[in-house]
Scaffold this motif. Structure first.
Motif, PDB file in Angstrom:
ATOM      1  N   ASP A   1     -10.653  -1.620  13.142  1.00 45.73           N
ATOM      2  CA  ASP A   1     -11.594  -2.632  12.654  1.00 45.73           C
ATOM      3  C   ASP A   1     -11.162  -3.168  11.299  1.00 45.73           C
ATOM      4  O   ASP A   1     -11.126  -4.384  11.085  1.00 45.73           O
ATOM      5  N   ILE A   2     -10.838  -2.295  10.397  1.00 45.94           N
ATOM      6  CA  ILE A   2     -10.428  -2.716   9.055  1.00 45.94           C
ATOM      7  C   ILE A   2      -9.105  -3.476   9.140  1.00 45.94           C
ATOM      8  O   ILE A   2      -8.931  -4.521   8.517  1.00 45.94           O
ATOM      9  N   LEU A   3      -8.182  -2.989   9.938  1.00 47.33           N
ATOM     10  CA  LEU A   3      -6.875  -3.622  10.061  1.00 47.33           C
ATOM     11  C   LEU A   3      -6.983  -5.022  10.643  1.00 47.33           C
ATOM     12  O   LEU A   3      -6.338  -5.955  10.166  1.00 47.33           O
ATOM     13  N   VAL A   4      -7.825  -5.194  11.641  1.00 41.49           N
ATOM     14  CA  VAL A   4      -7.911  -6.470  12.349  1.00 41.49           C
ATOM     15  C   VAL A   4      -8.853  -7.464  11.652  1.00 41.49           C
ATOM     16  O   VAL A   4      -8.554  -8.647  11.569  1.00 41.49           O
ATOM     17  N   TYR A   5      -9.960  -6.996  11.148  1.00 40.29           N
ATOM     18  CA  TYR A   5     -10.986  -7.914  10.661  1.00 40.29           C
ATOM     19  C   TYR A   5     -10.937  -8.178   9.158  1.00 40.29           C
ATOM     20  O   TYR A   5     -11.656  -9.032   8.675  1.00 40.29           O
ATOM     21  N   GLN A   6     -10.133  -7.461   8.408  1.00 39.91           N
ATOM     22  CA  GLN A   6     -10.123  -7.715   6.955  1.00 39.91           C
ATOM     23  C   GLN A   6      -8.809  -8.213   6.484  1.00 39.91           C
ATOM     24  O   GLN A   6      -7.780  -8.035   6.758  1.00 39.91           O
TER      25      GLN A   6
ATOM     26  N   MET B   1       0.830  -1.199   0.000  1.00 38.03           N
ATOM     27  CA  MET B   1       0.000   0.000   0.000  1.00 38.03           C
ATOM     28  C   MET B   1       0.875   1.264   0.000  1.00 38.03           C
ATOM     29  O   MET B   1       0.628   2.188  -0.756  1.00 38.03           O
ATOM     30  N   LYS B   2       1.846   1.281   0.862  1.00 39.23           N
ATOM     31  CA  LYS B   2       2.749   2.433   0.941  1.00 39.23           C
ATOM     32  C   LYS B   2       4.107   2.123   0.334  1.00 39.23           C
ATOM     33  O   LYS B   2       5.007   2.950   0.380  1.00 39.23           O
ATOM     34  N   LYS B   3       4.250   0.919  -0.226  1.00 43.66           N
ATOM     35  CA  LYS B   3       5.488   0.480  -0.886  1.00 43.66           C
ATOM     36  C   LYS B   3       6.710   0.647   0.012  1.00 43.66           C
ATOM     37  O   LYS B   3       7.700   1.262  -0.363  1.00 43.66           O
ATOM     38  N   MET B   4       6.625   0.066   1.223  1.00 43.34           N
ATOM     39  CA  MET B   4       7.722   0.111   2.180  1.00 43.34           C
ATOM     40  C   MET B   4       8.321  -1.274   2.337  1.00 43.34           C
ATOM     41  O   MET B   4       7.612  -2.266   2.275  1.00 43.34           O
TER      42      MET B   4
ATOM     43  N   LEU C   1      -0.552  -2.380  16.548  1.00 43.04           N
ATOM     44  CA  LEU C   1      -1.764  -2.277  15.723  1.00 43.04           C
ATOM     45  C   LEU C   1      -2.198  -0.823  15.577  1.00 43.04           C
ATOM     46  O   LEU C   1      -2.570  -0.387  14.484  1.00 43.04           O
ATOM     47  N   ILE C   2      -2.136  -0.071  16.659  1.00 48.08           N
ATOM     48  CA  ILE C   2      -2.505   1.341  16.607  1.00 48.08           C
ATOM     49  C   ILE C   2      -1.556   2.089  15.672  1.00 48.08           C
ATOM     50  O   ILE C   2      -1.997   2.876  14.826  1.00 48.08           O
ATOM     51  N   SER C   3      -0.262   1.832  15.791  1.00 53.14           N
ATOM     52  CA  SER C   3       0.720   2.484  14.919  1.00 53.14           C
ATOM     53  C   SER C   3       0.482   2.131  13.457  1.00 53.14           C
ATOM     54  O   SER C   3       0.557   2.997  12.579  1.00 53.14           O
TER      55      SER C   3
ATOM     56  N   PHE D   1      -1.201   3.558   8.015  1.00 47.81           N
ATOM     57  CA  PHE D   1      -1.926   3.205   6.795  1.00 47.81           C
ATOM     58  C   PHE D   1      -3.279   3.908   6.661  1.00 47.81           C
ATOM     59  O   PHE D   1      -4.014   3.666   5.720  1.00 47.81           O
ATOM     60  N   GLU D   2      -3.571   4.763   7.651  1.00 46.62           N
ATOM     61  CA  GLU D   2      -4.793   5.578   7.627  1.00 46.62           C
ATOM     62  C   GLU D   2      -6.049   4.726   7.469  1.00 46.62           C
ATOM     63  O   GLU D   2      -6.901   4.977   6.615  1.00 46.62           O
ATOM     64  N   VAL D   3      -6.144   3.687   8.316  1.00 45.57           N
ATOM     65  CA  VAL D   3      -7.323   2.824   8.363  1.00 45.57           C
ATOM     66  C   VAL D   3      -7.739   2.663   9.818  1.00 45.57           C
ATOM     67  O   VAL D   3      -6.953   2.894  10.731  1.00 45.57           O
TER      68      VAL D   3
END
Length: 52
Positions: A47-52, A1-4, A35-37, A42-44
């Motif tokens: 919920d999106i980070l954990v569940y998708q 997504m951020k190409k890192m 997870l918070i970081s 990633f500006e999400v």
């Protein structure tokens, strides 16, 4: 997504590149603060980070 790279991502969120590798392979999972970081970087939502 951020190409890192794992190394760049690890520096930005304050964990080792080995931790990133383990997350990617499912060997381990990020702690809550990581997870918070990640969500902020990633500006999400968490919920999106954990569940998708």
């Amino acid at each position: 997504m951020k190409k890192m790279s794992q190394s760049e991502l690890s520096k930005r969120i304050g964990v080792s590149h080995q931790a990133i590798s383990k997350w990617e392979t499912g060997e381990n999972y990020p702690d809550f603060m990581s997870l918070i970081s990640l969500a902020q970087l990633f500006e999400v939502s968490l919920d999106i980070l954990v569940y998708q």
